[in-house]
Design a protein around this motif. Structure first.
Motif, short mmCIF file in Angstrom:
data_model
loop_
_atom_site.label_atom_id
_atom_site.label_comp_id
_atom_site.label_asym_id
_atom_site.label_seq_id
_atom_site.Cartn_x
_atom_site.Cartn_y
_atom_site.Cartn_z
N ALA A 165 -95.70 74.94 1.65
CA ALA A 165 -97.07 74.94 1.36
C ALA A 165 -97.50 74.40 0.02
CB ALA A 165 -98.07 75.47 2.09
N THR A 166 -98.27 74.00 -0.32
CA THR A 166 -98.69 73.66 -1.88
C THR A 166 -99.42 75.09 -2.31
OG1 THR A 166 -100.80 73.02 -1.34
CG2 THR A 166 -99.31 71.20 -1.59
N SER A 167 -99.44 75.28 -3.56
CA SER A 167 -100.12 76.40 -4.29
C SER A 167 -101.54 76.34 -3.82
CB SER A 167 -99.65 76.52 -5.71
OG SER A 167 -100.50 75.27 -6.25
N GLN A 168 -102.15 75.27 -3.80
CA GLN A 168 -103.54 75.35 -3.50
C GLN A 168 -103.90 76.03 -2.07
OE1 GLN A 168 -105.25 71.51 -3.10
NE2 GLN A 168 -107.40 72.25 -3.35
N GLN A 169 -102.93 75.61 -1.05
CA GLN A 169 -103.08 76.16 0.27
C GLN A 169 -102.83 77.56 0.24
OE1 GLN A 169 -100.51 73.26 2.21
NE2 GLN A 169 -102.11 72.08 2.95
N GLN A 170 -101.66 77.98 -0.54
CA GLN A 170 -101.26 79.34 -0.69
C GLN A 170 -102.42 80.34 -1.29
OE1 GLN A 170 -97.69 79.38 -2.61
NE2 GLN A 170 -96.54 78.90 -0.90
N ALA A 171 -103.17 79.62 -2.23
CA ALA A 171 -104.20 80.41 -2.94
C ALA A 171 -105.45 80.66 -1.96
CB ALA A 171 -104.72 79.61 -4.23
N ARG A 172 -105.61 79.84 -1.14
CA ARG A 172 -106.63 79.59 -0.18
C ARG A 172 -106.46 80.72 1.03
NH1 ARG A 172 -107.06 74.13 2.21
NH2 ARG A 172 -106.83 73.20 0.11
N HIS A 173 -105.21 81.01 1.30
CA HIS A 173 -104.97 81.92 2.37
C HIS A 173 -104.29 83.36 1.72
CE1 HIS A 173 -105.80 78.99 5.35
NE2 HIS A 173 -105.02 78.47 4.58
N ARG A 174 -105.21 84.31 1.44
CA ARG A 174 -104.83 85.37 0.69
C ARG A 174 -104.72 86.29 1.91
NH1 ARG A 174 -107.40 87.11 -4.30
NH2 ARG A 174 -109.25 87.27 -2.89
N ALA A 175 -103.98 87.66 1.57
CA ALA A 175 -104.05 88.65 2.33
C ALA A 175 -105.44 89.29 2.23
CB ALA A 175 -102.71 89.65 2.14
N PRO A 176 -105.85 90.11 3.55
CA PRO A 176 -107.18 90.35 3.61
C PRO A 176 -107.15 91.94 2.86
CG PRO A 176 -105.97 90.35 6.06
CD PRO A 176 -104.96 90.03 4.77
N GLN A 177 -106.27 92.62 2.53
CA GLN A 177 -106.46 93.58 1.64
C GLN A 177 -106.64 93.26 0.07
OE1 GLN A 177 -103.56 93.00 3.35
NE2 GLN A 177 -101.81 92.88 1.80
N GLU A 178 -106.26 92.15 -0.27
CA GLU A 178 -106.48 91.50 -1.43
C GLU A 178 -107.69 90.67 -1.65
OE1 GLU A 178 -103.36 88.40 -2.10
OE2 GLU A 178 -101.73 89.64 -2.12
N VAL A 179 -108.29 90.20 -0.67
CA VAL A 179 -109.43 89.99 -0.74
C VAL A 179 -110.71 91.10 -0.65
CG1 VAL A 179 -111.26 88.87 1.02
CG2 VAL A 179 -109.15 87.87 0.69
N LEU A 180 -110.27 92.15 0.06
CA LEU A 180 -110.99 93.30 0.09
C LEU A 180 -110.99 93.99 -1.17
CD1 LEU A 180 -112.86 95.45 1.53
CD2 LEU A 180 -110.50 96.71 2.24
N ARG A 181 -109.95 94.24 -1.92
CA ARG A 181 -109.72 94.75 -3.17
C ARG A 181 -110.71 94.07 -4.21
NH1 ARG A 181 -104.62 93.87 -4.83
NH2 ARG A 181 -105.58 92.11 -5.87
N ASP A 182 -110.53 92.65 -4.18
CA ASP A 182 -111.23 91.85 -5.17
C ASP A 182 -112.93 92.03 -5.20
OD1 ASP A 182 -108.94 91.28 -6.25
OD2 ASP A 182 -108.94 88.84 -5.40
N GLN A 183 -113.19 92.12 -3.66
CA GLN A 183 -114.64 92.45 -3.38
C GLN A 183 -115.07 93.53 -3.88
OE1 GLN A 183 -114.89 91.82 0.81
NE2 GLN A 183 -114.97 89.64 0.79
N LEU A 184 -114.36 94.82 -3.74
CA LEU A 184 -114.79 96.11 -3.95
C LEU A 184 -114.74 96.02 -5.41
CD1 LEU A 184 -112.90 98.13 -1.10
CD2 LEU A 184 -115.42 97.56 -1.47
N LEU A 185 -113.69 95.70 -6.18
CA LEU A 185 -113.72 95.59 -7.62
C LEU A 185 -114.96 95.07 -8.29
CD1 LEU A 185 -110.08 95.13 -8.39
CD2 LEU A 185 -111.37 97.24 -8.85
#
Length: 140
Positions: free
Chosen positions: A50-70
């Motif tokens: 997959a392209t890097s754009q597609q990989q950036a779109r699909h991040r792990a749930p813990q990464e999304v949660l960490r960024d939201q909490l920060l």
């Protein structure tokens, strides 16, 4: 009559697996990897990675949660972010194994925000085995 049935059985025994494999292969040649909201991007089974754009779109749930909490820590305070971390790990137990690392990241971010570890330490709670306090202590 018996030999005709045997011949048909042998033919089916040879042909049926080939038909099943081919139909399965044809069924997965077009797999929609992109999210349903984006354009109709489709990768064939023979495509590369997959392209890097597609990989950036699909991040792990813990990464999304960490960024939201920060982000929430920066907007409000560490106490609110820790409360939401505890709620998130209660709702989704699969995030519990990442709770300590997220809490440490929140502790380090609290020290960066307030500049003094004693002020950041005031928000410490027993979320994830006091990992927030550990993050505050390592940020010195």
């Amino acid at each position: 009559m018996n030999s005709a049935a045997r011949r048909i059985g042998r033919t089916l025994a040879l042909v049926l697996p080939v038909v099943l494999v081919l139909s399965g292969t044809l069924a997965v040649t077009r797999v929609p990897w992109a999210s349903p909201t984006s354009d109709s991007q489709v990768l064939t089974a023979s495509s590369g990675t997959a392209t890097s754009q597609q990989q950036a779109r699909h991040r792990a749930p813990q990464e999304v949660l960490r960024d939201q909490l920060l982000a929430e820590l920066q907007e409000k305070n560490p106490g609110t972010a820790l409360t939401h971390l505890q709620e998130a790990t209660t709702k989704r137990p699969s995030l519990a194994k990442h709770c300590a690392s997220i809490a440490r990241a929140l502790g380090r971010a609290a020290v960066e925000k307030y500049g003094a570890s004693h002020r950041a330490q005031a928000y410490s709670r027993p979320v994830c085995d006091t990992s927030f306090a550990s993050g505050v202590a390592t940020a010195k």
